[in-house]
Structure formats: structure tokens, C-alpha cells
Design an enzyme around this catalytic site. Structure first.
Site, short mmCIF file in Angstrom:
data_model
loop_
_atom_site.label_atom_id
_atom_site.label_comp_id
_atom_site.label_asym_id
_atom_site.label_seq_id
_atom_site.Cartn_x
_atom_site.Cartn_y
_atom_site.Cartn_z
N SER A 8 0.85 -1.20 0.00
CA SER A 8 0.00 0.00 0.00
C SER A 8 0.88 1.24 0.00
O SER A 8 2.07 1.16 0.33
CB SER A 8 -0.86 -0.01 1.27
OG SER A 8 -1.53 1.23 1.42
N TYR A 50 -2.64 -0.60 10.36
CA TYR A 50 -2.57 -0.82 8.91
C TYR A 50 -1.21 -0.36 8.36
O TYR A 50 -0.55 -1.09 7.62
CB TYR A 50 -3.71 -0.05 8.24
CG TYR A 50 -3.83 -0.30 6.76
CD1 TYR A 50 -4.36 -1.50 6.29
CD2 TYR A 50 -3.42 0.64 5.83
CE1 TYR A 50 -4.49 -1.75 4.93
CE2 TYR A 50 -3.54 0.41 4.47
CZ TYR A 50 -4.08 -0.78 4.02
OH TYR A 50 -4.19 -1.02 2.67
N1 LIG Z 1 -8.51 -0.10 -1.99
C1 LIG Z 1 -7.47 0.66 -1.72
O1 LIG Z 1 -7.52 1.90 -1.83
C2 LIG Z 1 -6.18 0.04 -1.29
C3 LIG Z 1 -5.07 0.88 -1.18
C4 LIG Z 1 -3.86 0.33 -0.79
C5 LIG Z 1 -3.77 -1.03 -0.53
N2 LIG Z 1 -4.86 -1.82 -0.64
C6 LIG Z 1 -4.71 -3.24 -0.35
O2 LIG Z 1 -5.24 -4.00 -1.39
C7 LIG Z 1 -5.66 -5.28 -0.89
C8 LIG Z 1 -7.07 -5.55 -1.36
O3 LIG Z 1 -7.92 -4.56 -0.82
P1 LIG Z 1 -9.33 -4.17 -1.41
O4 LIG Z 1 -9.37 -2.70 -1.44
O5 LIG Z 1 -9.63 -4.94 -2.62
O6 LIG Z 1 -10.22 -4.57 -0.15
P2 LIG Z 1 -11.39 -5.62 0.11
O7 LIG Z 1 -11.77 -5.49 1.54
O8 LIG Z 1 -12.43 -5.48 -0.89
O9 LIG Z 1 -10.62 -6.97 -0.12
C9 LIG Z 1 -9.87 -7.61 0.88
C10 LIG Z 1 -10.32 -9.04 0.93
O10 LIG Z 1 -9.55 -9.72 1.92
C11 LIG Z 1 -10.43 -10.64 2.53
N3 LIG Z 1 -9.90 -11.04 3.84
C12 LIG Z 1 -9.94 -10.37 5.01
N4 LIG Z 1 -9.37 -11.10 5.98
C13 LIG Z 1 -8.95 -12.25 5.40
C14 LIG Z 1 -8.31 -13.41 5.88
N5 LIG Z 1 -7.97 -13.56 7.18
N6 LIG Z 1 -8.03 -14.41 5.01
C15 LIG Z 1 -8.38 -14.28 3.71
N7 LIG Z 1 -9.01 -13.22 3.19
C16 LIG Z 1 -9.29 -12.22 4.04
C17 LIG Z 1 -11.76 -9.91 2.64
O11 LIG Z 1 -12.84 -10.81 2.83
C18 LIG Z 1 -11.80 -9.18 1.31
O12 LIG Z 1 -12.46 -9.93 0.31
C19 LIG Z 1 -5.51 -5.20 0.63
O13 LIG Z 1 -4.31 -5.82 1.02
C20 LIG Z 1 -5.45 -3.71 0.89
O14 LIG Z 1 -4.75 -3.42 2.08
C21 LIG Z 1 -6.07 -1.31 -1.01
#
Ligand SMILES: NC(=O)c1ccc[n+]([C@@H]2O[C@H](COP(=O)([O-])OP(=O)(O)OC[C@H]3O[C@@H](n4cnc5c(N)ncnc54)[C@H](O)[C@@H]3O)[C@@H](O)[C@H]2O)c1
Length: 271
Positions: A152, A165
Site C-alpha cells: 500500500s 494498517y
Molecule cells: N482499496 C485501496 O484503496 C487500497 C489501497 C492500498 C492497498 N490496498 C490493499 O489492497 C488489498 C485488497 O484490498 P481491497 O481494497 O480490494 O479490499 P477488500 O476489503 O475489498 O478486499 C480484501 C479481501 O480480503 C479478505 N480477507 C480479510 N481477511 C482475510 C483473511 N484472514 N483471510 C483471507 N481473506 C481475508 C476480505 O474478505 C476481502 O475480500 C488489501 O491488502 C489492501 O490493504 C487497497
């Protein structure tokens, strides 16, 4: 030729419509992957996802399995099922992530550990369990095996209101570069993608938390403000973010390991 032809991938955190993990799975299938195993702790959207994937990409190359990334037993089972279905493994995307807002004073140790367990320990376990299979990928592909960790902008930007986080994502980055050094001789490349604001369920939940905390008055205002923090004045969509994963999964990146791809609209340039 399709960029991911004959490749088999496991993607974590890919069980939710509209999230980055599922967009990565779709991009991999579009690029000709032989098998994509989407995994998630929650399978609430499973039926809708299966129907959407079959409709767009046909039958036989996609599976959705339950996996809690903090459970080593779950990892072992998913790897066995992947090999049983598709024969081998070439790409691992450690993408599952969670966020619990708060600073040092307002975050309990229990909540900090929950975030570290998913965002750091889950990546460690996935790497550990999948590495032996990924080491065989070099016999099929000049780019060898590929591990892609979804870190991230939080890996390099401080945020006193989201300590767990940011600390976990910084640790994930160090895990990525240590693993790149450890597994390079086995021809497994390990890289991280650092998304900026990407409009998914996780970020929408984060925006609601910010509004509840009084930082902005509406989620629309928060969305606009976050876009305004980037030189490009925009947020990303999951499909855009997925392009970076295709590059790192493909043999086009065969000389790339330990890299951070900042997919953040340039927000990191200010830090
Ligand atoms: N969306 C953003 O702006 C953003 C920015 C930077 C980083 N990220 C990173 O991108 C990745 C995906 O995020 P996203 O935005 O698609 O979020 P999201 O919440 O839609 O997806 C995350 C997924 O992880 C799953 N999850 C949670 N705990 C879990 C576990 N113990 N085992 C397996 N799965 C689990 C959730 O059910 C969910 O489907 C994450 O690592 C997040 O930190 C997202």
C-alpha cells in the site's frame, strides 16, 4: 501470445465483487492463465462470482476456495487443491488485507494483532507454504515463480489514525525484499504493488470511518479530497490496479525482483 499462457495462480482476498483481488483474477484470465484460484475467508459472493466468471471466461480455468490466510492448515489445503485441479503453481498474489482505524492510544493490542495477523503473517505463511511449488516454475517459464504482495501507499506514508494498517504494510514491504533475496537463487521473484486510493469495498469502509471520525462530512467529499492529494487528481479503479499485477506475473518482468510498484497516482512523491 497471451502474457500468462500456461500459468497457474493463487490470489488471496479475491472473494468480493468489486475488489482488487477479483480484478486481478479477471486480468489473469484475460491474459490466458491456465488456472486461477481465487481465495477468501468469506465466500458470500461465491455464486455471483462463479456465474460472472463462467459467463466472461468460460468454464474450467477458475475456482473460488475458502482460505483464511492466517491458517497454515488452510494454505496447505488450498495448495493441494490447486495442484489437483491445475497440476502446478506459478504465481502467488498475497492480496488479502484488513484495516482497523485508530492511533496508538485508541487501538487495543488485540486489534493491532488482528491487523498484523492478516496483513503480515498471512503473507509470511503464503510465501512459506507456496515457495516449494513456485521453485519448480522455472522449469516451465523463463521468469520462474512470481510472488506479488499487495502492500500500500501506507508502507511509506505515516497516518497517526491508522497505526495498525500502516505498520503492517511497512512490515509487508520488508518481508517482500527479504524474501526476494532469499528466493532469488530458486528463481522465485518477489515484488510488491503499492496501490493508492482504489475504489473497493475496503476503501469505501475506510471513507465511512473517516466521516464518522469527523475528518470529512460525506464520503463523496472524502473521495474528492483523496483524489486531490495526488498530482493526477484521481483515484484508481481495481481494473487499473490489476495491470501492475499482470506485468509482475508475466515473464516480461523476469529481471525484476524486490521492486515496489507505486500504483498511487503519484501520492507517494510528496513523502
Ligand atoms: N482499496 C485501496 O484503496 C487500497 C489501497 C492500498 C492497498 N490496498 C490493499 O489492497 C488489498 C485488497 O484490498 P481491497 O481494497 O480490494 O479490499 P477488500 O476489503 O475489498 O478486499 C480484501 C479481501 O480480503 C479478505 N480477507 C480479510 N481477511 C482475510 C483473511 N484472514 N483471510 C483471507 N481473506 C481475508 C476480505 O474478505 C476481502 O475480500 C488489501 O491488502 C489492501 O490493504 C487497497
Amino acid at each position: 501470445m497471451a502474457r500468462l499462457q500456461n500459468k497457474v495462480a493463487i490470489v488471496t482476498g479475491a472473494g468480493r465483487i468489486g475488489n482488487i483481488g477479483l480484478a486481478v483474477c479477471e486480468a489473469f484470465l484475460r491474459e490466458g492463465a491456465a488456472g486461477v484460484v481465487a481465495t477468501d475467508i468469506l465466500l458470500d459472493d461465491a455464486a455471483a462470482i462463479a456465474a460472472k466468471m463462467a459467463d466472461t471466461h468460460g468454464e474450467g480455468r477458475f475456482q473460488l476456495l475458502q482460505l483464511d490466510v492466517t491458517s497454515e492448515a488452510d494454505w496447505q489445503r488450498v495448495v493441494e487443491e490447486t495442484v489437483a485441479s491445475f497440476g502446478h503453481l506459478d504465481v502467488l498474489v498475497n492480496n488479502a488485507g484488513i484495516s482497523i482505524h485508530g492511533g496508538v492510544e485508541s487501538t487495543s493490542l488485540e486489534d493491532l494483532r488482528k491487523v498484523m495477523a492478516v496483513n503480515h503473517d498471512g503473507v509470511f505463511l503464503g510465501t512459506k507454504v507456496c515457495a516449494p511449488l513456485l521453485a519448480e516454475a522455472v522449469n516451465r517459464h523463463p521468469g520462474g515463480g512470481s510472488i506479488i504482495n499487495t502492500a500500500s501507499m501506507a508502507s511509506y506514508m505515516p497516518n497517526a489514525n491508522n497505526i495498525g494498517y500502516h505498520v503492517s504494510k511497512a512490515a509487508e514491504r520488508m518481508l517482500t525484499i527479504c524474501s526476494a533475496v532469499e528466493f532469488g537463487p530458486k528463481k522465485i521473484r518477489v515484488n510488491s504493488v503499492h496501490p493508492g486510493t482504489t475504489m473497493t469495498p475496503l476503501i469505501r469502509q475506510g471513507l465511512e470511518d473517516y466521516v464518522r471520525g469527523g475528518l470529512w462530512s460525506t464520503t463523496e467529499e472524502a473521495e474528492t479530497a483523496l483524489a486531490g492529494m495526488t498530482p493526477l487528481n484521481m483515484n484508481s479503479q481495481p481494473e487499473d490496479t490489476a495491470h501492475a499485477f499482470v506485468y509482475l506475473a508475466s515473464d516480461e518482468s523476469r529481471f525484476v525482483t524486490g521492486a515496489s510498484i507505486y500504483h498511487d497516482g503519484g501520492i507517494g512523491l510528496r513523502y
